[in-house]
Design a protein around this motif. Structure first.
Motif, mmCIF file in Angstrom:
data_model
loop_
_atom_site.group_PDB
_atom_site.id
_atom_site.type_symbol
_atom_site.label_atom_id
_atom_site.label_comp_id
_atom_site.label_asym_id
_atom_site.label_seq_id
_atom_site.Cartn_x
_atom_site.Cartn_y
_atom_site.Cartn_z
ATOM 1 N N THR A 20 0.854 -1.186 0.000
ATOM 2 C CA THR A 20 0.000 0.000 0.000
ATOM 3 C C THR A 20 0.888 1.234 0.000
ATOM 4 N N ALA A 21 0.388 2.335 -0.534
ATOM 5 C CA ALA A 21 1.183 3.564 -0.603
ATOM 6 C C ALA A 21 1.593 4.031 0.788
ATOM 7 N N ALA A 22 0.634 4.076 1.715
ATOM 8 C CA ALA A 22 0.946 4.534 3.076
ATOM 9 C C ALA A 22 1.920 3.578 3.753
ATOM 10 N N GLY A 23 1.715 2.294 3.578
ATOM 11 C CA GLY A 23 2.592 1.299 4.194
ATOM 12 C C GLY A 23 4.014 1.376 3.679
ATOM 13 N N ALA A 24 4.161 1.580 2.384
ATOM 14 C CA ALA A 24 5.497 1.684 1.788
ATOM 15 C C ALA A 24 6.214 2.930 2.301
ATOM 16 N N ARG A 25 5.489 4.050 2.412
ATOM 17 C CA ARG A 25 6.103 5.280 2.931
ATOM 18 C C ARG A 25 6.521 5.100 4.386
ATOM 19 N N GLN A 32 7.234 -3.654 16.360
ATOM 20 C CA GLN A 32 7.259 -2.854 15.139
ATOM 21 C C GLN A 32 6.181 -3.208 14.126
ATOM 22 N N SER A 33 5.794 -4.463 14.006
ATOM 23 C CA SER A 33 4.736 -4.769 13.032
ATOM 24 C C SER A 33 3.439 -4.074 13.442
ATOM 25 N N GLY A 34 3.121 -4.089 14.717
ATOM 26 C CA GLY A 34 1.921 -3.395 15.185
ATOM 27 C C GLY A 34 2.023 -1.892 15.039
ATOM 28 N N GLN A 35 3.206 -1.342 15.329
ATOM 29 C CA GLN A 35 3.411 0.099 15.185
ATOM 30 C C GLN A 35 3.232 0.514 13.720
ATOM 31 N N ILE A 36 3.837 -0.238 12.814
ATOM 32 C CA ILE A 36 3.744 0.071 11.388
ATOM 33 C C ILE A 36 2.304 -0.052 10.898
ATOM 34 N N MET A 37 1.594 -1.052 11.364
ATOM 35 C CA MET A 37 0.200 -1.220 10.945
ATOM 36 C C MET A 37 -0.656 -0.051 11.418
ATOM 37 N N SER A 38 -0.470 0.400 12.646
ATOM 38 C CA SER A 38 -1.235 1.553 13.150
ATOM 39 C C SER A 38 -0.854 2.821 12.398
ATOM 40 N N ALA A 39 0.424 3.028 12.172
ATOM 41 C CA ALA A 39 0.878 4.230 11.469
ATOM 42 C C ALA A 39 0.392 4.256 10.028
ATOM 43 N N SER A 40 0.424 3.129 9.348
ATOM 44 C CA SER A 40 -0.013 3.110 7.946
ATOM 45 C C SER A 40 -1.519 3.309 7.831
ATOM 46 N N LEU A 92 -3.218 5.160 9.893
ATOM 47 C CA LEU A 92 -3.353 6.606 10.115
ATOM 48 C C LEU A 92 -3.122 7.362 8.810
ATOM 49 N N LEU A 93 -2.001 7.114 8.135
ATOM 50 C CA LEU A 93 -1.676 7.858 6.922
ATOM 51 C C LEU A 93 -2.621 7.555 5.767
ATOM 52 N N ALA A 94 -3.160 6.351 5.735
ATOM 53 C CA ALA A 94 -4.118 6.017 4.676
ATOM 54 C C ALA A 94 -5.397 6.847 4.817
ATOM 55 N N GLY A 95 -5.737 7.194 6.048
ATOM 56 C CA GLY A 95 -6.951 7.968 6.283
ATOM 57 C C GLY A 95 -6.713 9.449 6.518
ATOM 58 N N ASN A 96 -5.459 9.831 6.778
ATOM 59 C CA ASN A 96 -5.142 11.217 7.100
ATOM 60 C C ASN A 96 -3.732 11.500 6.576
ATOM 61 N N ALA A 97 -3.651 12.079 5.416
ATOM 62 C CA ALA A 97 -2.352 12.279 4.757
ATOM 63 C C ALA A 97 -1.459 13.294 5.473
ATOM 64 N N HIS A 98 -2.056 14.160 6.286
ATOM 65 C CA HIS A 98 -1.281 15.199 6.971
ATOM 66 C C HIS A 98 -1.679 15.257 8.446
#
Length: 156
Positions: free
Chosen positions: A80-85, A102-110, A112-118
């Motif tokens: 996914t775009a957010a996940g890759a970033r 880290q897998s959980g942190q990355i999943m939560s962060a991605s 977030l970015l998928a729904g809120n770009a900024h």
């Protein structure tokens, strides 16, 4: 009982009791061990996956509650775009220390970015609350999320 669930874009059939946590279906039945067991009570975030794009704790999400939802795990979030970033920013900021959370942190962060770009700092705090890092890399996590939010979306 057999359940048909879509994981990382693939329809899979699994034979488990309906009250089986998604975490154990992923790890024990399907052999997808990227999603981690932490507390078993949805308090630490290590087991976070996406259910139709939303971050959920797989240790308390039962198979019979998944229905027709699409599940994304750490094994596929980079597609996914957010996940890759996020993954790229994680490496640039050397976020991982022991790496267990880290897998959980990355999943939560991605999610977030998928729904809120900024996202604002408050948005980041809200989305990442409940994700525990015993190594205390919270400052690097926040900076990586900010970097990923500034990065252009991957074209695809």
């Amino acid at each position: 009982m057999a359940f048909d669930i879509t994981i990382n874009g693939t329809l899979r059939s699994i034979d488990v009791d309906g009250d089986t946590p998604l975490l154990w279906a992923l790890r024990d039945v399907l052999g997808m061990t990227g999603t981690k067991f932490g507390c078993g009570m949805a308090l630490c975030g290590a087991c976070t996956v996406h259910l139709d794009g939303s971050a959920v704790r797989s240790c308390v999400t039962t198979i019979d509650s998944v229905g027709d939802s699409k599940i994304t795990t750490i094994e596929a979030v980079g597609a996914t775009a957010a996940g890759a970033r996020i993954q790229k920013a994680w490496l640039q900021h050397e976020v991982a220390q022991c790496g267990y959370c880290q897998s959980g942190q990355i999943m939560s962060a991605s999610a977030l970015l998928a729904g809120n770009a900024h996202p604002t700092d408050a948005d980041i705090d809200d989305a990442m609350s409940g994700n525990i890092c015993r190594c205390g890399t919270y400052v690097r996590i926040r900076e990586a999320i900010k970097l990923a939010a500034q990065s252009p979306a991957r074209e695809g």
